[in-house]
Design an enzyme around this catalytic site. Structure first.
Site, PDB file in Angstrom:
ATOM      1  N   ASP A   1      41.986  51.619  34.887  1.00  0.00           N
ATOM      2  CA  ASP A   1      42.828  50.490  35.315  1.00  0.00           C
ATOM      3  C   ASP A   1      42.423  49.196  34.604  1.00  0.00           C
ATOM      4  O   ASP A   1      43.187  48.229  34.602  1.00  0.00           O
ATOM      5  CB  ASP A   1      42.679  50.272  36.832  1.00  0.00           C
ATOM      6  CG  ASP A   1      43.782  50.952  37.626  1.00  0.00           C
ATOM      7  OD1 ASP A   1      44.921  51.002  37.142  1.00  0.00           O
ATOM      8  OD2 ASP A   1      43.486  51.418  38.749  1.00  0.00           O
TER       9      ASP A   1
ATOM     10  N   GLN B   1      43.719  53.665  44.046  1.00  0.00           N
ATOM     11  CA  GLN B   1      45.015  53.008  44.199  1.00  0.00           C
ATOM     12  C   GLN B   1      44.895  51.816  45.148  1.00  0.00           C
ATOM     13  O   GLN B   1      44.298  51.929  46.223  1.00  0.00           O
ATOM     14  CB  GLN B   1      46.044  54.042  44.712  1.00  0.00           C
ATOM     15  CG  GLN B   1      47.472  53.553  44.728  1.00  0.00           C
ATOM     16  CD  GLN B   1      48.025  53.256  43.337  1.00  0.00           C
ATOM     17  OE1 GLN B   1      47.639  53.880  42.355  1.00  0.00           O
ATOM     18  NE2 GLN B   1      48.918  52.291  43.247  1.00  0.00           N
TER      19      GLN B   1
ATOM     20  N   LYS C   1      52.133  58.874  38.561  1.00  0.00           N
ATOM     21  CA  LYS C   1      50.925  59.060  37.733  1.00  0.00           C
ATOM     22  C   LYS C   1      50.606  60.555  37.580  1.00  0.00           C
ATOM     23  O   LYS C   1      50.322  61.024  36.476  1.00  0.00           O
ATOM     24  CB  LYS C   1      49.736  58.311  38.355  1.00  0.00           C
ATOM     25  CG  LYS C   1      49.861  56.798  38.215  1.00  0.00           C
ATOM     26  CD  LYS C   1      48.846  56.014  39.037  1.00  0.00           C
ATOM     27  CE  LYS C   1      49.196  54.519  38.986  1.00  0.00           C
ATOM     28  NZ  LYS C   1      48.336  53.671  39.824  1.00  0.00           N
TER      29      LYS C   1
HETATM   30  N1  GUN Z   1      48.623  49.015  42.878  1.00  0.00           N
HETATM   31  C1  GUN Z   1      49.643  48.404  42.244  1.00  0.00           C
HETATM   32  N2  GUN Z   1      49.467  48.454  40.909  1.00  0.00           N
HETATM   33  C2  GUN Z   1      48.310  49.099  40.688  1.00  0.00           C
HETATM   34  C3  GUN Z   1      47.593  49.461  39.520  1.00  0.00           C
HETATM   35  O1  GUN Z   1      47.982  49.181  38.368  1.00  0.00           O
HETATM   36  N3  GUN Z   1      46.430  50.153  39.713  1.00  0.00           N
HETATM   37  C4  GUN Z   1      45.977  50.454  40.960  1.00  0.00           C
HETATM   38  N4  GUN Z   1      44.814  51.105  41.056  1.00  0.00           N
HETATM   39  N5  GUN Z   1      46.597  50.125  42.066  1.00  0.00           N
HETATM   40  C5  GUN Z   1      47.767  49.446  41.926  1.00  0.00           C
END
Ligand code: GUN
Length: 292
Positions: free
Chosen positions: A121, A98, A54
């Protein structure tokens, strides 16, 4: 059947290049850069790798990014306070916490605390509800990324029979809603199968599906006998084997020959999740500056 790869890396790069071009224009007109903040609690190897990608993608898109690392001993109240501080910071457009979080923290409480305007998200009930109702919203990134990948390769969705396996809030549930909604990439007839779906019923569904989307986290879950010739196969799984190899939920070697299209793992859906987050962050930024 001559199988073709749905190249998530190529598609994601194309989307991020488009975003970077727009950002250059905004910055040249005197605006600040879009800004993503990521909170990472504790040490979790897959999360480290997702967060790294990211941050890397933000650099390519011309976004600012800030990674806040917090210890896994942090209390839920302290984490909620950090979220509130970022909610009130006008220089942050998008906030990601996350997942997964340590077990002593209630994940839904934290998601609910993120300002819906910064919830890139798309997990907050406001965005999830708006998406479900077909209103403008941040769409959950993995599900949105799958839609963008299908769109990039001009794969028809409207009128198709799509089977989604796995009902998680972050992938299965939202993609089943999005593909059945009257969206630009939607209007499919969708079956959502899950852990309680009897095996025979699952096979009946997958064997006549035009598009199969699997997100169960079990290597080799989809075998050759489960799908018809010409199926479009979307593999959301990212599983690390004992030998360190990353594989999806599809027995790629034996299934690929039956598919018209299939996503590789890695280099498929994983890449698209990050690209969709970039799209959502740009939208948050455009909302803040009344740009779109
Ligand atoms: N953990 C696994 N996939 C994701 C996601 O798309 N967003 C977040 N915040 N955590 C994750």
């Amino acid at each position: 059947m001559k199988m073709k790869l749905l190249d998530g890396k190529k598609c994601a790069e194309s989307l991020v290049t488009d975003i970077a071009r727009k950002v250059t224009g905004y910055v040249e007109s005197g605006l600040r850069k879009p800004h993503m903040t990521i909170i990472l609690v504790g040490k979790h190897a897959p999360s480290e790798s997702y967060v790294k990608s990211k941050v890397g993608s933000c650099e390519k898109a011309g976004f600012e990014s800030v990674l806040i690392r917090l210890p896994d001993t942090i209390s839920e109240a302290e984490l909620l306070e950090r979220v509130a501080t970022i909610n009130n910071d006008p220089t942050t457009d998008g906030l990601i916490v996350q997942l997964p979080l340590p077990r002593h923290i209630n994940q839904q409480n934290v998601i609910n605390a993120i300002s819906p305007e910064k919830d890139i998200d798309g997990f907050h009930p406001t965005n999830f509800g708006r998406m479900t109702l077909g209103q403008k919203a941040f769409r959950p990134a993995t599900a949105y990324g799958i839609c963008k990948l299908l769109q990039y390769y001009n794969i028809p969705v409207k009128g198709k029979h799509c089977v989604v396996i796995g009902r998680s809030n972050i992938v299965g549930k939202p993609i089943s809603i999005m593909l059945s909604n009257d969206f630009d990439i939607g209007n499919a007839t969708v079956t959502l199968a899950h852990i309680e779906t009897p095996r025979e019923l699952l096979l009946d569904e997958t064997r006549r599906a035009d598009i199969v989307i699997v997100a169960v986290g079990i290597p080799g879950f989809i075998t050759e006998d489960m799908v018809k010739e010409g199926v479009v196969m979307i593999d959301v799984g990212i599983n690390r084997l004992e030998n360190g190899k990353i594989v999806g939920d599809v027995d790629f070697e034996h299934v690929a020959g039956k598919c018209s299209w299939i996503t590789p793992v890695p280099g498929g859906v994983g890449r698209m999740t990050v690209a969709a987050l970039m799209i959502n962050t740009l939208m948050a930024y455009q909302n803040n500056f009344n740009l779109a």
